[in-house]
Motif scaffolding. Structure first.
Motif, PDB file in Angstrom:
ATOM      1  N   MET A 120      -0.890  -6.366  10.272  1.00 14.10           N
ATOM      2  CA  MET A 120       0.071  -5.255  10.370  1.00 14.10           C
ATOM      3  C   MET A 120       0.020  -4.674  11.776  1.00 14.10           C
ATOM      4  O   MET A 120      -1.060  -4.388  12.286  1.00 14.10           O
ATOM      5  N   SER A 157       2.195   0.212   4.176  1.00  9.91           N
ATOM      6  CA  SER A 157       1.806  -0.692   5.257  1.00  9.91           C
ATOM      7  C   SER A 157       2.964  -1.667   5.454  1.00  9.91           C
ATOM      8  O   SER A 157       3.816  -1.825   4.575  1.00  9.91           O
ATOM      9  N   HIS A 216       2.050  -2.333  -5.451  1.00 10.97           N
ATOM     10  CA  HIS A 216       2.635  -3.493  -4.758  1.00 10.97           C
ATOM     11  C   HIS A 216       2.305  -4.806  -5.458  1.00 10.97           C
ATOM     12  O   HIS A 216       1.399  -4.893  -6.280  1.00 10.97           O
ATOM     13  N   TRP A 229      -3.655  -0.618   8.255  1.00 15.39           N
ATOM     14  CA  TRP A 229      -3.704  -0.760   6.795  1.00 15.39           C
ATOM     15  C   TRP A 229      -3.142   0.497   6.113  1.00 15.39           C
ATOM     16  O   TRP A 229      -2.484   1.313   6.732  1.00 15.39           O
ATOM     17  N   ALA A 230      -3.503   0.657   4.840  1.00 15.00           N
ATOM     18  CA  ALA A 230      -2.853   1.658   3.978  1.00 15.00           C
ATOM     19  C   ALA A 230      -2.882   3.089   4.529  1.00 15.00           C
ATOM     20  O   ALA A 230      -3.959   3.628   4.769  1.00 15.00           O
ATOM     21  N   THR A 243      -4.753  -8.040  -4.244  1.00 16.06           N
ATOM     22  CA  THR A 243      -4.802  -6.584  -4.105  1.00 16.06           C
ATOM     23  C   THR A 243      -3.752  -5.912  -4.980  1.00 16.06           C
ATOM     24  O   THR A 243      -2.733  -6.498  -5.325  1.00 16.06           O
ATOM     25  N   PHE A 278      -4.579 -10.289   6.158  1.00 15.14           N
ATOM     26  CA  PHE A 278      -3.706  -9.132   6.356  1.00 15.14           C
ATOM     27  C   PHE A 278      -3.350  -9.016   7.831  1.00 15.14           C
ATOM     28  O   PHE A 278      -4.216  -9.191   8.690  1.00 15.14           O
ATOM     29  N   ASP A 306       0.821  -1.223   0.000  1.00 18.28           N
ATOM     30  CA  ASP A 306       0.000   0.000   0.000  1.00 18.28           C
ATOM     31  C   ASP A 306       0.851   1.269   0.000  1.00 18.28           C
ATOM     32  O   ASP A 306       0.681   2.150   0.859  1.00 18.28           O
ATOM     33  N   ILE A 354     -11.275   2.492   5.660  1.00 21.59           N
ATOM     34  CA  ILE A 354      -9.851   2.203   5.474  1.00 21.59           C
ATOM     35  C   ILE A 354      -9.264   3.170   4.446  1.00 21.59           C
ATOM     36  O   ILE A 354      -9.964   3.972   3.856  1.00 21.59           O
ATOM     37  N   ASP A 355      -7.958   3.051   4.231  1.00 23.68           N
ATOM     38  CA  ASP A 355      -7.246   3.621   3.082  1.00 23.68           C
ATOM     39  C   ASP A 355      -7.405   5.136   2.909  1.00 23.68           C
ATOM     40  O   ASP A 355      -7.848   5.620   1.858  1.00 23.68           O
ATOM     41  N   HIS A 401      -2.386  -1.624  -4.790  1.00 25.30           N
ATOM     42  CA  HIS A 401      -2.638  -0.366  -4.088  1.00 25.30           C
ATOM     43  C   HIS A 401      -1.470   0.532  -4.458  1.00 25.30           C
ATOM     44  O   HIS A 401      -0.340   0.077  -4.535  1.00 25.30           O
ATOM     45  N   ARG A 409       3.149  -8.504   0.880  1.00 27.20           N
ATOM     46  CA  ARG A 409       3.412  -7.864  -0.397  1.00 27.20           C
ATOM     47  C   ARG A 409       4.671  -6.985  -0.340  1.00 27.20           C
ATOM     48  O   ARG A 409       5.232  -6.778   0.732  1.00 27.20           O
ATOM     49  N   GLU A 461     -11.417   0.234  -3.435  1.00 28.99           N
ATOM     50  CA  GLU A 461     -10.763   0.637  -2.187  1.00 28.99           C
ATOM     51  C   GLU A 461      -9.560   1.489  -2.570  1.00 28.99           C
ATOM     52  O   GLU A 461      -9.400   1.876  -3.726  1.00 28.99           O
ATOM     53  N   GLY A 462      -8.713   1.805  -1.582  1.00 28.12           N
ATOM     54  CA  GLY A 462      -7.428   2.464  -1.845  1.00 28.12           C
ATOM     55  C   GLY A 462      -7.464   3.679  -2.734  1.00 28.12           C
ATOM     56  O   GLY A 462      -6.600   3.818  -3.616  1.00 28.12           O
TER      57      GLY A 462
HETATM   58  O1  FUB Z   1      -3.245  -3.718   3.059  1.00 29.45           O
HETATM   59  C1  FUB Z   1      -4.557  -4.012   3.455  1.00 29.45           C
HETATM   60  C2  FUB Z   1      -5.525  -3.616   2.393  1.00 29.45           C
HETATM   61  O2  FUB Z   1      -5.246  -4.312   1.195  1.00 29.45           O
HETATM   62  C3  FUB Z   1      -5.438  -2.169   1.991  1.00 29.45           C
HETATM   63  O3  FUB Z   1      -5.940  -1.305   2.906  1.00 29.45           O
HETATM   64  C4  FUB Z   1      -6.145  -2.256   0.693  1.00 29.45           C
HETATM   65  O4  FUB Z   1      -6.067  -1.107  -0.084  1.00 29.45           O
HETATM   66  C5  FUB Z   1      -5.488  -3.465   0.089  1.00 29.45           C
HETATM   67  O5  FUB Z   1      -4.260  -3.161  -0.499  1.00 29.45           O
END
Ligand code: FUB
Length: 451
Positions: A62, A46, A285, A99-100, A268, A60, A31, A151-152, A270, A297, A215-216
């Protein structure tokens, strides 16, 4: 203290030298948001990890953020952890959901926007952490941004003087000048969730556009346009698409694909756009170092170009990435710009240690691999070294163009990895593309280097 010093040195050296794609090794990075501050590119990704609490949980995970900087997009410095889930007052200290993120500068302060699991329960809040320097230390605000769930985050600093927050699947709202809350005068809509009515702040900029599982969002202003770029699912994994508008909050018109879905089905993608030293770059990524688990990633970079009408040329992902590689470096030919007749492609040098990188399998006569933008400097190099293995030996030639060769070399038979050096039969200076062709036999090639 001694341990701390050694760890810090290791951290700084940990950033990869002469890297091609992916640009960060030694840890996973996803991301990517790239920004230019103080004449350098700062990368806020991320940080994917394998879950330390539920390693079997394939999702995911993080727990913190690192920031990296570079002056040439090749050598990256890891400035270490800038925010940890344990230090977010409103966040779940074991949420593993950082996340991102994004980071922007306003009036000498750096505002880092990040999604995180809330203490209160389900869902994501978006927080702000503030610093005096792009490397931190970042101090998180006591509460997440009110009225925003999702998110994002991405912040657009527009030429109208306002800052706009984009998040989730393309929602956008104006930020207050404090940068830590939404402006009072944002449009509001009510949405029904079962029996509950919810007030939503801002506008849905992707309404009516191709937006399946969008998203993103990454929004930016250039060429007299506002661009809203975003991953969404066209078939079964994400592509990067984009829309353009004359207004930051739309309406946006869909314009097409920036990057097609990946061949190996990393679900994904991003990204972010950044202009540095006159060139536009796409940061994105891919799961290069973790081909069997697409939630670990790594950040890649490729050049991106605009057409005269402001539309964006589709970007073909490359292994080569960007930046100039000195001829004296170990030139990773497996991160090539182009190949011909290379049937079986690349493999990890050691599948147990993916960050050690790859080799390219050049299995037949006449196949070749080309690596662009090597700097041979002003003094002509006198010798070339190869790291390779070839059970029966191989004859290879080096080419700068179809008529310009650096010679032909007999590589002795070696079943294991071997380094072999030979004087160059002719030499060169300056910036060149290098093609290595197999003239006889076949080999696995790790790198080539000039002295
Ligand atoms: O990295 C977690 C999630 O995956 C991100 O928030 C999205 O955009 C996707 O890349």
């Amino acid at each position: 203290m001694k341990r701390l010093v050694i760890a810090s040195i290791a951290l700084l050296l940990g950033a990869s030298l002469f890297a091609q794609n992916p640009v960060i090794k030694g840890l996973y990075s996803a991301d990517p948001t790239a920004r230019v501050f103080e004449g350098k590119v700062w990368l806020y990704p991320s940080h994917d990890i394998i879950s330390p609490v539920e390693p079997e949980r394939r999702w995911f995970c993080m727990e913190d953020y690192h920031v990296f900087s570079s002056e040439d997009l090749v050598n990256w410095t890891d400035h270490g952890v800038i925010l940890d889930q344990k230090n977010v007052p409103w966040g779940n200290p074991e949420g593993y959901s950082m996340w991102a993120p994004d980071c922007v500068e306003r009036n000498g302060k750096y505002y880092f926007y990040f999604p995180n699991a809330t203490k209160a329960g389900r869902g994501f809040g978006i927080g702000v952490a503030i610093a005096d320097s792009p490397a931190g230390p970042f101090v998180p605000e006591p509460e997440p941004i009110q009225g925003v769930n999702g998110i994002d985050p991405c912040v657009l600093l527009a030429s109208d003087g306002n800052a706009y927050l984009f998040w989730g699947n393309g929602r956008c709202a104006k930020l207050d000048p404090s940068m830590t809350k939404l402006a009072e005068d944002n449009p509001k809509t009510t949405m029904k969730w079962g029996n509950r009515e919810m007030e939503m702040v801002g506008v849905d900029c992707l309404k009516g556009l191709p937006n399946r599982q969008a998203e993103g969002p990454f929004a930016f202003e250039a060429n007299g346009w506002f661009y809203l770029t975003y991953p969404y699912v066209q078939e079964n994994t994400e592509v990067l698409g984009y829309a353009m508008s004359k207004n930051p909050m739309g309406p946006y018109e869909y314009k097409g694909i920036i990057m097609a879905r990946s061949g190996n089905e990393c679900w994904t993608n991003h990204h972010s756009f950044v202009q540095y030293k006159g060139q536009w770059y796409l940061f994105y990524h891919h799961n290069d170092y973790s081909p069997s688990f697409d939630k670990n990633r790594s950040v890649r970079i490729d050049k991106v170009r605009f057409n005269p009408d402001g539309t964006i040329e589709q970007v073909i992902p490359t292994f080569r990435g960007v930046g100039v590689t000195p001829a004296s470096a170990q030139i990773q030919m497996d991160r090539y710009s182009a190949i011909y007749h290379v049937a079986t492609g690349i493999d990890f040098l050691d599948p147990e240690k993916p960050f050690d990188g790859w080799f390219v399998h050049l299995g037949r006569t006449d196949c070749w691999v080309r690596y662009d933008e090597i700097d041979f400097g002003e003094a002509e190099p006198a010798s070339v070294s190869f790291r390779y293995r070839a059970e029966k030996g191989a004859k290879v030639s080096l080419w700068l163009s179809d008529n310009d060769t650096l010679g032909t070399y007999e590589l002795p038979a070696s079943a294991g990895w071997k380094e072999f050096s030979a004087p160059l039969t002719s030499s060169t200076t300056g910036l060149k593309n290098l093609k290595l062709r197999v003239d006889e036999g076949g080999l696995d090639l790790d790198w080539v280097s000039f002295k």
